[in-house]
Design an enzyme around this catalytic site. Structure first.
Site, mmCIF file in Angstrom:
data_model
loop_
_atom_site.group_PDB
_atom_site.id
_atom_site.type_symbol
_atom_site.label_atom_id
_atom_site.label_comp_id
_atom_site.label_asym_id
_atom_site.label_seq_id
_atom_site.Cartn_x
_atom_site.Cartn_y
_atom_site.Cartn_z
ATOM 1 N N GLY A 217 -2.704 4.150 -7.017
ATOM 2 C CA GLY A 217 -1.533 4.688 -6.314
ATOM 3 C C GLY A 217 -0.253 4.263 -7.005
ATOM 4 N N ASN B 221 -9.590 9.653 -6.421
ATOM 5 C CA ASN B 221 -9.428 9.294 -5.019
ATOM 6 C C ASN B 221 -10.148 7.962 -4.840
ATOM 7 O OD1 ASN B 221 -9.568 8.960 -2.291
ATOM 8 N ND2 ASN B 221 -10.547 10.940 -1.863
ATOM 9 N N VAL B 222 -9.402 6.892 -4.607
ATOM 10 C CA VAL B 222 -10.048 5.569 -4.552
ATOM 11 C C VAL B 222 -11.044 5.458 -3.392
ATOM 12 C CG1 VAL B 222 -8.198 4.325 -5.759
ATOM 13 C CG2 VAL B 222 -8.182 4.437 -3.243
ATOM 14 N N ASN C 21 -3.374 -1.127 -5.045
ATOM 15 C CA ASN C 21 -2.145 -0.847 -4.300
ATOM 16 C C ASN C 21 -2.270 0.365 -3.368
ATOM 17 O OD1 ASN C 21 1.001 -0.602 -3.994
ATOM 18 N ND2 ASN C 21 0.321 1.363 -4.843
ATOM 19 N N TYR D 118 -4.922 0.132 10.519
ATOM 20 C CA TYR D 118 -4.261 -0.420 9.323
ATOM 21 C C TYR D 118 -4.435 -1.945 9.266
ATOM 22 C CZ TYR D 118 -0.360 -1.106 5.997
ATOM 23 O OH TYR D 118 0.425 -1.461 4.912
ATOM 24 N N ALA E 53 -6.820 -3.723 10.589
ATOM 25 C CA ALA E 53 -8.221 -4.033 10.248
ATOM 26 C C ALA E 53 -8.427 -3.922 8.741
ATOM 27 C CB ALA E 53 -9.162 -3.079 10.984
ATOM 28 N N ILE F 161 9.048 -3.405 3.634
ATOM 29 C CA ILE F 161 9.642 -3.097 2.342
ATOM 30 C C ILE F 161 10.193 -1.688 2.399
ATOM 31 C CG2 ILE F 161 9.157 -2.941 -0.154
ATOM 32 C CD1 ILE F 161 8.725 -5.776 1.099
HETATM 33 P P1 NAP Z 1 3.465 4.835 -0.495
HETATM 34 O O1 NAP Z 1 4.832 5.021 -1.040
HETATM 35 O O2 NAP Z 1 2.951 5.762 0.545
HETATM 36 O O3 NAP Z 1 2.448 4.764 -1.698
HETATM 37 C C1 NAP Z 1 1.083 4.699 -1.465
HETATM 38 C C2 NAP Z 1 0.377 5.050 -2.743
HETATM 39 O O4 NAP Z 1 -1.028 5.095 -2.451
HETATM 40 C C3 NAP Z 1 0.793 6.390 -3.280
HETATM 41 O O5 NAP Z 1 1.123 6.253 -4.639
HETATM 42 C C4 NAP Z 1 -0.473 7.230 -3.115
HETATM 43 O O6 NAP Z 1 -0.762 8.004 -4.242
HETATM 44 C C5 NAP Z 1 -1.554 6.210 -3.103
HETATM 45 N N1 NAP Z 1 -2.752 6.729 -2.466
HETATM 46 C C6 NAP Z 1 -2.924 7.076 -1.158
HETATM 47 N N2 NAP Z 1 -4.173 7.490 -0.951
HETATM 48 C C7 NAP Z 1 -4.816 7.392 -2.146
HETATM 49 C C8 NAP Z 1 -6.148 7.639 -2.576
HETATM 50 N N3 NAP Z 1 -7.069 8.066 -1.714
HETATM 51 N N4 NAP Z 1 -6.466 7.449 -3.868
HETATM 52 C C9 NAP Z 1 -5.536 7.022 -4.750
HETATM 53 N N5 NAP Z 1 -4.271 6.738 -4.403
HETATM 54 C C10 NAP Z 1 -3.916 6.931 -3.113
HETATM 55 O O7 NAP Z 1 3.309 3.364 0.118
HETATM 56 P P2 NAP Z 1 3.947 1.970 -0.324
HETATM 57 O O8 NAP Z 1 4.888 1.569 0.719
HETATM 58 O O9 NAP Z 1 4.387 2.012 -1.733
HETATM 59 O O10 NAP Z 1 2.665 1.021 -0.174
HETATM 60 C C11 NAP Z 1 1.911 0.541 -1.268
HETATM 61 C C12 NAP Z 1 0.928 -0.511 -0.742
HETATM 62 O O11 NAP Z 1 1.647 -1.585 -0.138
HETATM 63 C C13 NAP Z 1 -0.020 0.033 0.323
HETATM 64 O O12 NAP Z 1 -1.293 -0.533 0.167
HETATM 65 C C14 NAP Z 1 0.605 -0.448 1.609
HETATM 66 O O13 NAP Z 1 -0.324 -0.571 2.648
HETATM 67 C C15 NAP Z 1 1.175 -1.787 1.184
HETATM 68 N N6 NAP Z 1 2.263 -2.270 2.047
HETATM 69 C C16 NAP Z 1 3.452 -1.590 2.129
HETATM 70 C C17 NAP Z 1 4.454 -2.087 2.963
HETATM 71 C C18 NAP Z 1 5.783 -1.421 3.083
HETATM 72 O O14 NAP Z 1 6.620 -1.917 3.823
HETATM 73 N N7 NAP Z 1 6.070 -0.341 2.379
HETATM 74 C C19 NAP Z 1 4.236 -3.240 3.697
HETATM 75 C C20 NAP Z 1 3.023 -3.895 3.602
HETATM 76 C C21 NAP Z 1 2.030 -3.396 2.756
HETATM 77 P P3 NAP Z 1 -0.226 9.464 -4.430
HETATM 78 O O15 NAP Z 1 1.200 9.292 -4.748
HETATM 79 O O16 NAP Z 1 -1.024 9.977 -5.577
HETATM 80 O O17 NAP Z 1 -0.523 10.140 -3.117
#
Ligand code: NAP
Length: 250
Positions: free
Chosen positions: A12, A66-67, A93, A158, A160, A191
């Site tokens: 991702g 697709n992971v 990620n 989420y 879990a 974030i």
């Molecule tokens: P985001 O902007 O929605 O990015 C998520 C990424 O995951 C996207 O690049 C998406 O890829 C990818 N993705 C989703 N489903 C996928 C799949 N089946 N196979 C491959 N890639 C997939 O979210 P983010 O905020 O950057 O979050 C990144 C990580 O940090 C996540 O694990 C999230 O749970 C964690 N996190 C975020 C926050 C926060 O505040 N933002 C807080 C705690 C933890 P595509 O672009 O190709 O769809």
């Protein structure tokens, strides 16, 4: 250049936190494989990230999978082995949310979040471990969340998945430590990304009141923590979860 000659995979990695991680690792000399889910205009978005990294003088390539799919991740790792011969750094990620209170949450909301966040992390860990054990070297860093440590109403699925990542991290760290592989997690708090932009101002203010440092973090805060755990400076750290959350969980 802390990651010269290292091959890194960021799942991702096309946008959000993953994009910043990809840029940060590339700036430190790693060749970064940016994984993306081939859906909608995701490829275009990932191509822009690739372009930005190359304009900064970094090296990278795109790889779709697709992971959540065992077969697709297996195929992705076969390509990595064939094209690059090794994988030094895996950053798990990729993640999604499908929020809702328990009484309204559908079975599919639970299954999809577990499939991408937890099974997706397992799929990549499984294939990466095989490569890394042969090399006797590896750095695995997975994105958990403050929600996996504290819980959050409306996010049982989420939470879990993100608690599960912490348990998997500790268990795998115990299995592969003797092979020169470290396995750690980073648990971001709130974030500023697309994932949090959708929250109402009321919820954002409520969240900020629970953060001792008083503000949301940014993507670079997370990327810097991931870089540290992926680098040789962290060679004696394994099985840990680094909280990057302004003090929310302590
Ligand atoms: P985001 O902007 O929605 O990015 C998520 C990424 O995951 C996207 O690049 C998406 O890829 C990818 N993705 C989703 N489903 C996928 C799949 N089946 N196979 C491959 N890639 C997939 O979210 P983010 O905020 O950057 O979050 C990144 C990580 O940090 C996540 O694990 C999230 O749970 C964690 N996190 C975020 C926050 C926060 O505040 N933002 C807080 C705690 C933890 P595509 O672009 O190709 O769809």
């Amino acid at each position: 250049m802390r990651l010269e000659n290292k091959i890194a995979l960021v799942t991702g990695g096309g946008q959000g936190i993953g994009k910043e991680i990809a840029k940060t690792l590339a700036k430190q000399g790693a060749f970064v494989l940016i994984n993306y889910l081939d859906l909608g205009n995701n490829q275009e978005i990932a191509q822009k990230t690739q372009q930005e990294i190359e304009e900064l003088g970094g090296k990278c390539a795109l790889i779709s999978a697709n992971v959540a799919s065992y077969q697709e991740t297996e195929e992705m790792f076969k390509i990595i082995k064939k094209e690059y011969g090794r994988l030094d750094i895996l950053i798990n990620n990729a993640g999604i949310t499908k929020d809702g209170l328990m009484l309204r949450m559908k079975e599919s909301d639970f299954d999809q979040v577990i499939d991408v966040n937890l099974k997706g992390t397992w799929n990549c860990m499984k294939h990466a471990t095989k490569l890394m054990m042969k090399q006797k070297y590896g750095r695995i860093v997975s994105l958990s969340s403050v929600v996996g440590v504290m819980g959050n109403a409306g996010q049982v699925n989420y939470a879990a998945s993100k608690s599960g990542i912490i348990g998997m991290t500790m268990s795998l760290a115990r299995e592969v430590g003797s092979r020169g592989i470290t396995v750690n997690a980073v648990a971001p708090g709130f974030i500023q990304t697309a994932m949090t932009d959708v929250l109402s101002d009321e919820i954002k203010d409520q969240m900020k009141s629970q953060i001792p440092l008083g503000s949301f973090g940014n993507v670079q805060d997370i990327a810097d923590a991931v870089l540290f755990l992926a680098s040789d400076e962290a060679k004696y750290i394994t099985g840990q979860t680094l909280h990057v959350d302004g003090g929310m969980a302590m």
